[in-house]
Design a protein around this motif. Structure first.
Motif, PDB file in Angstrom:
ATOM      1  N   PHE A 207      14.900  11.797   8.860  1.00  0.00           N
ATOM      2  CA  PHE A 207      15.701  10.576   8.780  1.00  0.00           C
ATOM      3  C   PHE A 207      16.459  10.541   7.451  1.00  0.00           C
ATOM      4  O   PHE A 207      15.948  11.013   6.426  1.00  0.00           O
ATOM      5  N   PRO A 208      17.669   9.962   7.454  1.00  0.00           N
ATOM      6  CA  PRO A 208      18.483   9.978   6.236  1.00  0.00           C
ATOM      7  C   PRO A 208      18.017   8.936   5.226  1.00  0.00           C
ATOM      8  O   PRO A 208      18.664   7.911   5.014  1.00  0.00           O
ATOM      9  N   VAL A 209      16.892   9.197   4.601  1.00  0.00           N
ATOM     10  CA  VAL A 209      16.313   8.268   3.626  1.00  0.00           C
ATOM     11  C   VAL A 209      16.138   9.026   2.308  1.00  0.00           C
ATOM     12  O   VAL A 209      15.448  10.043   2.259  1.00  0.00           O
ATOM     13  N   THR A 210      16.765   8.545   1.244  1.00  0.00           N
ATOM     14  CA  THR A 210      16.696   9.239  -0.051  1.00  0.00           C
ATOM     15  C   THR A 210      15.998   8.404  -1.122  1.00  0.00           C
ATOM     16  O   THR A 210      15.595   8.937  -2.152  1.00  0.00           O
ATOM     17  N   ARG A 211      15.879   7.101  -0.887  1.00  0.00           N
ATOM     18  CA  ARG A 211      15.259   6.226  -1.880  1.00  0.00           C
ATOM     19  C   ARG A 211      14.404   5.186  -1.160  1.00  0.00           C
ATOM     20  O   ARG A 211      14.547   4.973   0.041  1.00  0.00           O
ATOM     21  N   PHE A 212      13.578   4.524  -1.903  1.00  0.00           N
ATOM     22  CA  PHE A 212      12.884   3.350  -1.378  1.00  0.00           C
ATOM     23  C   PHE A 212      12.614   2.416  -2.538  1.00  0.00           C
ATOM     24  O   PHE A 212      12.577   2.845  -3.706  1.00  0.00           O
ATOM     25  N   TYR A 213      12.434   1.151  -2.232  1.00  0.00           N
ATOM     26  CA  TYR A 213      12.021   0.187  -3.250  1.00  0.00           C
ATOM     27  C   TYR A 213      10.532  -0.034  -3.023  1.00  0.00           C
ATOM     28  O   TYR A 213      10.131  -0.550  -1.975  1.00  0.00           O
ATOM     29  N   GLY A 214       9.720   0.398  -3.976  1.00  0.00           N
ATOM     30  CA  GLY A 214       8.290   0.234  -3.720  1.00  0.00           C
ATOM     31  C   GLY A 214       7.421   0.871  -4.766  1.00  0.00           C
ATOM     32  O   GLY A 214       7.864   1.256  -5.845  1.00  0.00           O
ATOM     33  N   GLY A 215       6.159   1.014  -4.404  1.00  0.00           N
ATOM     34  CA  GLY A 215       5.124   1.504  -5.320  1.00  0.00           C
ATOM     35  C   GLY A 215       3.902   0.616  -5.154  1.00  0.00           C
ATOM     36  O   GLY A 215       3.624   0.131  -4.056  1.00  0.00           O
ATOM     37  N   ALA A 216       3.194   0.392  -6.251  1.00  0.00           N
ATOM     38  CA  ALA A 216       1.997  -0.456  -6.198  1.00  0.00           C
ATOM     39  C   ALA A 216       1.963  -1.422  -7.376  1.00  0.00           C
ATOM     40  O   ALA A 216       2.359  -1.072  -8.489  1.00  0.00           O
ATOM     41  N   VAL A 217       1.496  -2.622  -7.078  1.00  0.00           N
ATOM     42  CA  VAL A 217       1.207  -3.621  -8.109  1.00  0.00           C
ATOM     43  C   VAL A 217      -0.311  -3.747  -8.164  1.00  0.00           C
ATOM     44  O   VAL A 217      -0.970  -3.774  -7.122  1.00  0.00           O
ATOM     45  N   PHE A 218      -0.869  -3.777  -9.369  1.00  0.00           N
ATOM     46  CA  PHE A 218      -2.322  -3.949  -9.518  1.00  0.00           C
ATOM     47  C   PHE A 218      -2.615  -5.308 -10.133  1.00  0.00           C
ATOM     48  O   PHE A 218      -1.957  -5.712 -11.108  1.00  0.00           O
ATOM     49  N   VAL A 219      -3.584  -6.008  -9.568  1.00  0.00           N
ATOM     50  CA  VAL A 219      -4.048  -7.268 -10.173  1.00  0.00           C
ATOM     51  C   VAL A 219      -5.557  -7.154 -10.399  1.00  0.00           C
ATOM     52  O   VAL A 219      -6.230  -6.338  -9.748  1.00  0.00           O
ATOM     53  N   ALA A 220      -6.093  -7.946 -11.316  1.00  0.00           N
ATOM     54  CA  ALA A 220      -7.530  -7.907 -11.592  1.00  0.00           C
ATOM     55  C   ALA A 220      -8.302  -8.311 -10.340  1.00  0.00           C
ATOM     56  O   ALA A 220      -7.870  -9.188  -9.573  1.00  0.00           O
ATOM     57  N   GLY A 221      -9.480  -7.682 -10.149  1.00  0.00           N
ATOM     58  CA  GLY A 221     -10.271  -7.917  -8.950  1.00  0.00           C
ATOM     59  C   GLY A 221     -10.675  -9.362  -8.740  1.00  0.00           C
ATOM     60  O   GLY A 221     -10.892  -9.792  -7.607  1.00  0.00           O
ATOM     61  N   GLU A 222     -10.753 -10.134  -9.837  1.00  0.00           N
ATOM     62  CA  GLU A 222     -11.145 -11.548  -9.701  1.00  0.00           C
ATOM     63  C   GLU A 222     -10.142 -12.324  -8.824  1.00  0.00           C
ATOM     64  O   GLU A 222     -10.471 -13.363  -8.265  1.00  0.00           O
ATOM     65  N   HIS A 223      -8.904 -11.778  -8.742  1.00  0.00           N
ATOM     66  CA  HIS A 223      -7.884 -12.459  -7.929  1.00  0.00           C
ATOM     67  C   HIS A 223      -7.857 -11.963  -6.473  1.00  0.00           C
ATOM     68  O   HIS A 223      -6.948 -12.325  -5.718  1.00  0.00           O
TER      69      HIS A 223
END
Ligand SMILES: Cc1cc2nc3c(=O)[nH]c(=O)nc-3n(C[C@H](O)[C@H](O)[C@H](O)COP(=O)(O)OP(=O)(O)OC[C@H]3O[C@@H](n4cnc5c(N)ncnc54)[C@H](O)[C@@H]3O)c2cc1C
Length: 464
Positions: A207-223
């Motif tokens: 498929f013609p896909v060269t980029r994406f907006y994304g990744g991972a966000v980490f928050v403290a486990g208490e949340h």
């Protein structure tokens, strides 16, 4: 004569016909050829063939048939089911990948890793429906369905994108299988994993896909409670160009991890949006505001960085795992999960993740295939890492997690997430994973192509 009843002369005769490596226990190279990702799934075959060509694969399969031994395959050992006394075919040398830019297809060698596929497809401005980990075998993933953290909701399971399969069946014959040539085998192999033969190469749509907006966000486990409750209502309403998962993680004190994550109890919120970055940012905004952020790794990225959404451990890793599909994720289900994996629970597992499915994953492809999880909105996958002394506790805890969410279980499982090591891999579990209708059809097709069940060192679907 070896303990498996094979004499040295027979092994030498096999070695004379094979251009790759042939080794029996004790021979030079045997241990390296048998090494797996997970030490809890060791391979102890009667003989290993490091196949350098489709002919080598065929020679190994004929040898197994002549000696009444099962055939096992190994690319990475992410999901092998043991190979005791088998003829093990190591596929790593079959890693050639070529791209046809005009046709938007790739021909992928049966032992190529996703990293090796992406190294060829991304410079061509094209992307396959790959999985989360670049160090996973592309063919193993594609034969088991294949859920992509970027493109699945837009284009379906990886298996849906397979156009042809080059396979050596139990009779030792090499076939190029398409929807027209062998409709039943083409149905079975796209979802039925290694039950029908050894795949030496396959062709997939790109498929013609060269980029994406994304990744991972980490928050403290208490949340975790705040985040998981927000995620369960946000995720199902996303457009098909967006994909997300959330993982409650107790990370190891690994120096390779950035400081706030090293040895920390966190929630990883993964996201990928195919399209305009500003639009992706807008779609993700509600979750970015849901809890204080420790590390924000969600941004516009080249497709080559797709492995950074999950940052799966490259291994080897001594782990046990379990999975379950979920038909719903109401607040009660999230609470039941949090009671075992949330703050203050002392959960011993490294990661328990929920992936939101839907979109094109629910649409039946044409021609149909053996992927059995259409209509399943969520999948849960958990794993724990530790030495042999930790195994009873880890297995017990994984079982408790599955029990806790069982009121919302879908019944079907993703073949790719079936455990290789313990009760997640029983015959009953394999039948349930596919559901009776698909399982029974696969058993009948198995009877045609592998009546002696040569390919049984796997999540086996016996012939019927
Ligand atoms: C860190 C990690 C991340 C993952 N992420 C995803 C994901 O995002 N989406 C997803 O769907 N799955 C995912 N998986 C699961 C993965 O797709 C399966 O474990 C898959 O079976 C791995 O294939 P492999 O060839 O690397 O493994 P192996 O253990 O070498 O092979 C596993 C089995 O696949 C079959 N097989 C493999 N190659 C062939 C072949 N050429 N011919 C015939 N049979 C073959 C055989 O039955 C073999 O026993 C992940 C696994 C791990 C460990």
């Amino acid at each position: 004569m070896s303990e498996h009843g094979i004499d040295e002369a027979a092994v030498a005769a096999l070695a004379a016909t094979v251009t790759g490596l042939v080794a029996a226990p004790g021979d030079a190279g045997f241990d390296e050829e048998c090494a797996t990702y997970n030490p809890y799934t060791p391979m102890r075959p009667a003989v290993v063939v490091g196949a350098a060509s489709g002919r080598d694969v065929a020679a190994a399969i004929r040898f197994a048939g002549e000696h009444g031994l099962p055939v096992a395959t190994l690319t990475t050992g992410h999901q092998v089911r043991g190979a005791d006394g088998a003829v093990l075919i190591n596929l790593r040398r079959l890693n050639r990948v070529t791209v046809d830019v005009d046709a938007r297809t790739a021909r992928i060698g049966g032992g190529a890793l996703w990293s090796e596929v992406l190294a060829v497809t991304t410079p061509a401005g094209l992307a396959p429906v790959n999985g989360s980990a670049p160090h996973v075998g592309a063919t193993g993933y594609l034969l088991g369905g294949g859920h992509s953290p970027t493109l699945g909701r837009l284009y379906g399971y990886g298996a849906d994108t397979v156009r042809s399969v080059e396979i050596v069946t139990a009779d030792g014959n090499a076939r190029r299988v398409t929807a027209d040539s062998d409709p039943d085998l083409f149905f079975a192999v796209r979802g039925g994993k290694g039950n029908f033969g050894v795949v030496t190469a396959l062709e997939v749509e790109l498929f013609p896909v060269t980029r994406f907006y994304g990744g991972a966000v980490f928050v403290a486990g208490e949340h975790a409670p705040t985040l998981l409750h927000a995620w369960r209502t946000w995720a199902p309403a996303l457009p098909e160009s967006a994909t997300t998962s959330v993982a409650v993680q107790r990370l190891p004190p690994d120096p390779a991890l950035p400081e706030p994550l090293r040895g920390a109890f966190v929630v990883a919120l993964r996201f990928a949006f195919i399209g305009d970055a500003a639009e992706g940012e807008r779609v993700f905004a509600p979750m970015r505001g849901a809890a204080p952020i420790l590390v924000d790794g969600v941004r516009d990225r080249p497709y080559a960085e797709v492995g950074l959404i999950h940052t799966d451990p490259p291994g080897p890793l001594p782990y046990v795992d379990r999975t379950t599909g979920l038909r719903d994720l109401p607040a009660e289900a999230v609470d039941a999960l949090l009671a075992l994996v949330g703050p203050g629970t002392g959960c011993p597992l490294v990661s328990v993740e929920l992936r939101a499915l839907g979109g094109a994953l629910d649409r039946r492809p044409e021609p149909p295939n053996a992927v059995a999880t259409r209509g399943m909105p969520f999948v849960l996958f958990g794993f724990g890492v530790g030495g042999p002394e930790a195994l009873p506790q880890l297995r017990g805890y994984l079982g408790r997690v599955l029990d806790a969410v069982s009121p919302w279980a879908h019944g079907r499982q993703m073949a790719n997430f079936l455990s290789a090591v313990d009760e997640g891999a029983t015959p009953a579990e394999v039948r349930a994973a596919y559901g009776d209708e698909i399982y029974d059809r696969l058993s009948k097709i198995k009877q045609v192509y592998d009546p002696g069940n040569l390919f049984r060192a796997n999540h086996n679907i016996p012939p019927a």
